[in-house]
Design a protein around this motif. Structure first.
Motif, PDB file in Angstrom:
ATOM      1  N   UNK A 188       0.825  -1.208   0.000  1.00 34.40           N
ATOM      2  CA  UNK A 188       0.000   0.000   0.000  1.00 34.40           C
ATOM      3  C   UNK A 188       0.859   1.258   0.000  1.00 34.40           C
ATOM      4  N   UNK A 189       2.007   1.197   0.697  1.00 38.53           N
ATOM      5  CA  UNK A 189       2.924   2.331   0.698  1.00 38.53           C
ATOM      6  C   UNK A 189       3.525   2.569  -0.675  1.00 38.53           C
ATOM      7  N   UNK A 190       3.896   1.493  -1.362  1.00 36.92           N
ATOM      8  CA  UNK A 190       4.436   1.613  -2.713  1.00 36.92           C
ATOM      9  C   UNK A 190       3.407   2.224  -3.654  1.00 36.92           C
ATOM     10  N   UNK A 191       2.169   1.751  -3.537  1.00 39.51           N
ATOM     11  CA  UNK A 191       1.099   2.293  -4.396  1.00 39.51           C
ATOM     12  C   UNK A 191       0.894   3.775  -4.147  1.00 39.51           C
ATOM     13  N   UNK A 192       0.930   4.153  -2.873  1.00 39.15           N
ATOM     14  CA  UNK A 192       0.722   5.557  -2.516  1.00 39.15           C
ATOM     15  C   UNK A 192       1.816   6.448  -3.106  1.00 39.15           C
ATOM     16  N   UNK A 193       3.079   6.000  -2.986  1.00 37.00           N
ATOM     17  CA  UNK A 193       4.183   6.819  -3.484  1.00 37.00           C
ATOM     18  C   UNK A 193       4.266   6.804  -5.007  1.00 37.00           C
ATOM     19  N   UNK A 194       3.843   5.749  -5.618  1.00 39.49           N
ATOM     20  CA  UNK A 194       3.848   5.694  -7.080  1.00 39.49           C
ATOM     21  C   UNK A 194       2.825   6.654  -7.683  1.00 39.49           C
ATOM     22  N   UNK A 212      11.643  11.194   0.278  1.00 38.56           N
ATOM     23  CA  UNK A 212      12.167   9.864   0.563  1.00 38.56           C
ATOM     24  C   UNK A 212      13.678   9.871   0.785  1.00 38.56           C
ATOM     25  N   UNK A 213      14.337  10.944   0.401  1.00 39.19           N
ATOM     26  CA  UNK A 213      15.790  11.032   0.530  1.00 39.19           C
ATOM     27  C   UNK A 213      16.228  11.725   1.819  1.00 39.19           C
ATOM     28  N   UNK A 242       6.083  12.127  12.017  1.00 41.78           N
ATOM     29  CA  UNK A 242       6.907  11.142  11.323  1.00 41.78           C
ATOM     30  C   UNK A 242       6.139  10.591  10.128  1.00 41.78           C
ATOM     31  N   UNK A 243       6.688  10.755   8.939  1.00 40.12           N
ATOM     32  CA  UNK A 243       6.002  10.360   7.722  1.00 40.12           C
ATOM     33  C   UNK A 243       6.164   8.873   7.444  1.00 40.12           C
ATOM     34  N   UNK A 244       7.351   8.330   7.742  1.00 40.19           N
ATOM     35  CA  UNK A 244       7.652   6.959   7.376  1.00 40.19           C
ATOM     36  C   UNK A 244       7.619   6.062   8.614  1.00 40.19           C
ATOM     37  N   UNK A 245       6.535   5.295   8.740  1.00 39.93           N
ATOM     38  CA  UNK A 245       6.361   4.455   9.922  1.00 39.93           C
ATOM     39  C   UNK A 245       7.401   3.342   9.994  1.00 39.93           C
TER      40      UNK A 245
END
Length: 590
Positions: free
Chosen positions: A412-418, A428-429, A437-440
Motif C-alpha cells: 500500500x505504501x508503494x502504491x501511494x508513493x507511485x 524519501x531522501x 513522522x512520515x515513514x512508519x
C-alpha cells in the motif's frame, strides 16, 4: 655462411623470435579473455591469483624477447635538470623549493619564506602540460582515430602517450618524466601477499577490478601493437616504445596518470566529449609538472585555470611559515580511492566513505513496484551505496535512504508513493523531517542499516588476525601491507560511527520524541546539506549522546527483529561486478 648467420646479418628476425612473438600474441589474447571474466565475490580472490599469475607468466616469457625500459636516473639526480627546464620554460614559483621528505611522502614543496593565504604559489604554462590533446595530435593520432575502443578511452590514450615519450631519449617532456617516481604505492603494485591485507574490506573488490581493468587494457594494446590491423598506423609509433611495451611499463604509465591527472578546459571536440554542445565547458585531461609535486592535506581547493594566460595558477589555501611544507587539497575523496588511485591513506579523512552492495531481489513479490519507484527516484535497483563517517558528514547518502525506504515499504505504501507527483518524491531522501513522522517503517529501516553495517564490521574484524595497532608496528610488513591495514582501520572508524548514529537515531524514533528535538529544520536533498545548520547541530548532539548515554530501555523492544533483518541480508547482497566497481575501460581513474 649458414642460414642462421645470413639471418643475423640481414637483421631479419630468426625463426625462434618469430615463434616467441606468435606465442606472446596468443597469450595476450588469452590474457584479454581472462580480463573480461566477472567472477562472483566468493571466487574473486582465486580469480585474482589466477590473473596475477597469468600476468607474471606473460612477463616472464616476454622478458626473453623484449629488452624493456632501461631505468632513467633516480628522482633526486633528476631535480637539477627538472628545475632548469622549469626556469627555461618561464615557470614562476619563487616562494617554493623542492624537498625530499623520504618514506611515503617522497618529494614535496617547502616554503622559502612566510606565505600568506591566497598568495600565488606558482603559474604553470599549458605548453608544459602533457595532455590528451597532445596525444591525439602526435604519432598516435591515426591509431587513436582508427580504433573504436581507444577513441573513447582518453585516460588510456594519455597513459600510452606517456609510455611512448618515456622511451624517446630526446622527448621534450624528459625532464618532467624523469622526476616522476619509478614505482608507486597504488594497489596495482601490490603483490598477493600484500593485497591479502585488504580481505574483509569492501575496497578489495575495487582494487581487484582496477587490476583486472589494467590487465585487460594492456592485453588489448599489446594485440594492437603486434597484429596486422592498422599496421601502417602502428609503424608511426617510435620503435623504442613498441619494443618496450611490457605490463610493468604500462602499469607505470597508468599509475603516472592516476596519481597526477587533472582536467583542464579545451575546445577540442572528441569522441568522449562530443555530447557537450558548449565548447567553453569541454575539458581534457592533463599532467601538470611541478604542481603535481604538492602533497595533500585537507583544506579548500585553491587552484584555477587562467583562460587568458593559459596557465594553471595555484594559490595558498592557508598561511604557511618559512620552512614548512606547502600542501594543497586533492578534493573530497574517500580513502579507498586515495589508496587505489593515489597510493596513500588519510587518517580521519572527513570525506571518507565505505561502499556497501545492496539490491532488490527479483524473487521479491513486490519487485516490479519497488523497481518502478526506484527508477522514478533515479536510484539504482542493484548497486553500491556509500556510508559516511558521522563526525563531519551524514552517515548515509540520500540515495541509500531512498533505497532503504522503498525496500521496506509494504504494497500500500508503494502504491501511494507511485501515485505521488515527482516533486513530492525527494522526501524519501531526507534524513530529518519536521512535523509528524512520515515513514512508519523508519525505525525498522535504521535497524536494518545498523545490522547491515554491523555485519560489515564483523567481517572486517574477523579478517584481522590481531590488534591493528600492533600489526602496523610489525617491521616485517611492507609499506603496501601497512597502507592496506591503515585503510581497514579507517573503514572500521567510518562503520562504527555510522552504526552508532543509526542506533541513536532509531532509538529516538522509538521513544516517540518529536523530530524537532533533534533538528530545528529539515535537510535538503542537495549537496549543500553538508554545510547546513542541521548537520552541525544534530551530529554534535548525536556524537555527544553516543559517548555518554546509558543503554536505552527501548532497545530490548526491537531486538526480536534482528534475526529477521539479518536473514533478509542474503537476499539483498548482490555480486560485485566490474560495471559497478569501475566505470569501464574508458576510465583509468575514477
Amino acid at each position: 655462411m649458414g642460414k642462421k648467420s645470413r639471418a643475423k646479418q640481414s637483421g631479419k628476425p630468426t625463426g625462434a623470435v618469430i615463434r616467441a612473438k606468435k606465442e606472446l600474441l596468443k597469450m595476450a589474447t588469452e590474457l584479454f579473455k581472462l580480463g573480461v571474466t566477472c567472477p562472483s565475490r566468493q571466487d574473486e580472490w582465486d580469480y585474482y591469483l589466477k590473473l596475477y599469475n597469468a600476468v607474471q607468466e606473460f612477463s616472464r616469457r616476454q622478458s626473453t624477447a623484449c629488452k624493456g625500459i632501461t631505468p632513467s636516473v633516480d628522482r633526486e639526480s633528476a631535480v637539477d635538470g627538472f628545475e632548469t627546464w622549469l626556469k627555461e620554460s618561464g615557470v614562476s614559483w619563487d616562494k617554493l623549493k623542492l624537498h625530499y621528505f623520504g618514506g611515503e611522502l617522497g618529494f614535496g614543496l617547502v616554503a622559502k619564506e612566510d606565505i600568506n593565504m591566497k598568495s600565488l604559489l606558482m603559474s604553470i604554462p599549458r605548453t608544459l602540460m602533457i595532455t590528451y590533446e597532445e596525444a591525439t595530435k602526435s604519432y598516435l593520432d591515426e591509431v587513436i582515430a582508427g580504433n573504436e575502443v581507444l577513441s573513447v578511452m582518453p585516460n588510456v590514450c594519455l597513459a600510452l602517450f606517456i609510455h611512448c615519450e618515456r622511451c624517446i631519449p630526446n622527448s621534450k617532456y624528459k625532464p618532467f618524466i624523469d622526476i616522476i617516481p619509478s614505482k608507486f604505492n597504488t594497489t596495482l603494485y601490490f603483490t598477493p601477499e600484500e593485497m591479502k591485507h585488504l580481505k574483509g574490506s569492501p575496497s578489495l573488490s575495487t582494487a581487484i577490478n582496477q587490476y583486472k581493468s589494467i590487465v585487460r587494457q594492456f592485453a588489448l594494446l599489446y594485440q594492437v601493437f603486434h597484429s596486422n590491423h592498422q599496421k601502417s598506423d602502428i609503424a608511426k609509433i617510435p620503435l623504442e616504445a613498441r619494443e618496450a611495451f611490457t605490463f610493468d611499463a604500462y602499469r607505470w604509465s597508468v599509475s603516472a596518470v592516476t596519481t597526477r591527472q587533472n582536467k583542464i578546459p579545451t575546445t577540442l571536440l572528441t569522441a568522449y566529449n562530443s555530447d557537450n554542445d558548449d565548447d567553453e565547458l569541454l575539458s581534457t585531461i592533463a599532467l601538470i609538472p611541478l604542481w603535481d609535486m604538492f602533497n595533500h592535506s585537507n583544506g579548500p581547493l585553491s587552484t584555477t585555470y587562467n583562460v587568458g594566460g593559459k596557465t594553471i595558477d595555484c594559490f595558498a589555501m592557508c598561511d604557511f611559515k618559512s620552512g614548512e611544507e606547502v600542501t594543497i587539497c586533492y578534493g573530497g575523496r574517500p580513502n579507498s580511492e586515495l589508496l587505489i588511485h593515489n597510493g596513500f591513506v588519510v587518517t580521519e579523512n572527513p570525506f571518507d566513505k565505505v561502499k556497501i552492495n545492496l539490491g532488490v531481489s527479483p524473487k521479491d513479490p513486490l519487485y516490479k513496484k519497488r523497481t518502478k519507484l526506484l527508477q522514478r527516484l533515479g536510484v539504482v535497483v542493484n548497486g553500491q551505496f556509500p556510508i559516511c563517517a558521522m563526525d563531519s558528514n551524514f552517515p548515509t547518502s540520500p540515495d541509500l535512504l531512498a533505497f532503504l525506504r522503498v525496500f521496506h515499504m509494504e504494497e500500500d505504501g508503494l502504491d501511494e508513493w507511485l501515485e505521488k507527483d515527482t516533486k513530492e518524491l525527494p522526501a524519501l531522501r531526507e534524513v530529518y523531517l519536521t512535523g509528524p513522522l512520515v515513514f512508519k517503517a523508519d525505525p525498522k529501516m535504521w535497524l536494518y542499516l545498523e545490522n547491515r553495517v554491523s555485519l560489515l564490521l564483523m567481517g572486517l574484524n574477523k579478517s584481522l588476525d590481531g590488534e591493528l595497532d600492533s600489526m602496523l608496528e610489525d617491521k616485517s610488513l611492507s609499506t603496501h601491507a601497512k597502507l592496506a591495514l591503515q585503510l581497514r582501520g579507517e573503514e572500521k572508524r567510518v562503520l562504527t560511527a555510522c552504526m552508532e548514529f543509526c542506533k541513536q537515531f532509531r532509538l529516538s524514533l522509538i521513544s516517540e520524541k518529536p523530530i524537532e528535538s533533534f533538528v530545528n529544520g529539515s535537510s535538503s536533498e542537495s549537496a549543500d546539506v553538508k554545510e547546513s545548520f542541521v548537520r552541525n547541530k544534530v551530529l554534535e548532539k548525536l556524537i555527544k549522546k553516543s559517548q555518554t548515554d546509558e543503554p536505552n530501555d527501548n532497545t530490548e523492544s526491537v531486538q526480536n527483529e534482528d534475526n529477521e533483518i539479518i536473514q533478509k541480508l542474503s537476499a539483498v547482497d548482490i555480486e560485485t561486478t566490474d560495471s559497478i566497481n569501475t566505470t569501464s575501460d574508458n576510465a583509468v581513474v575514477t
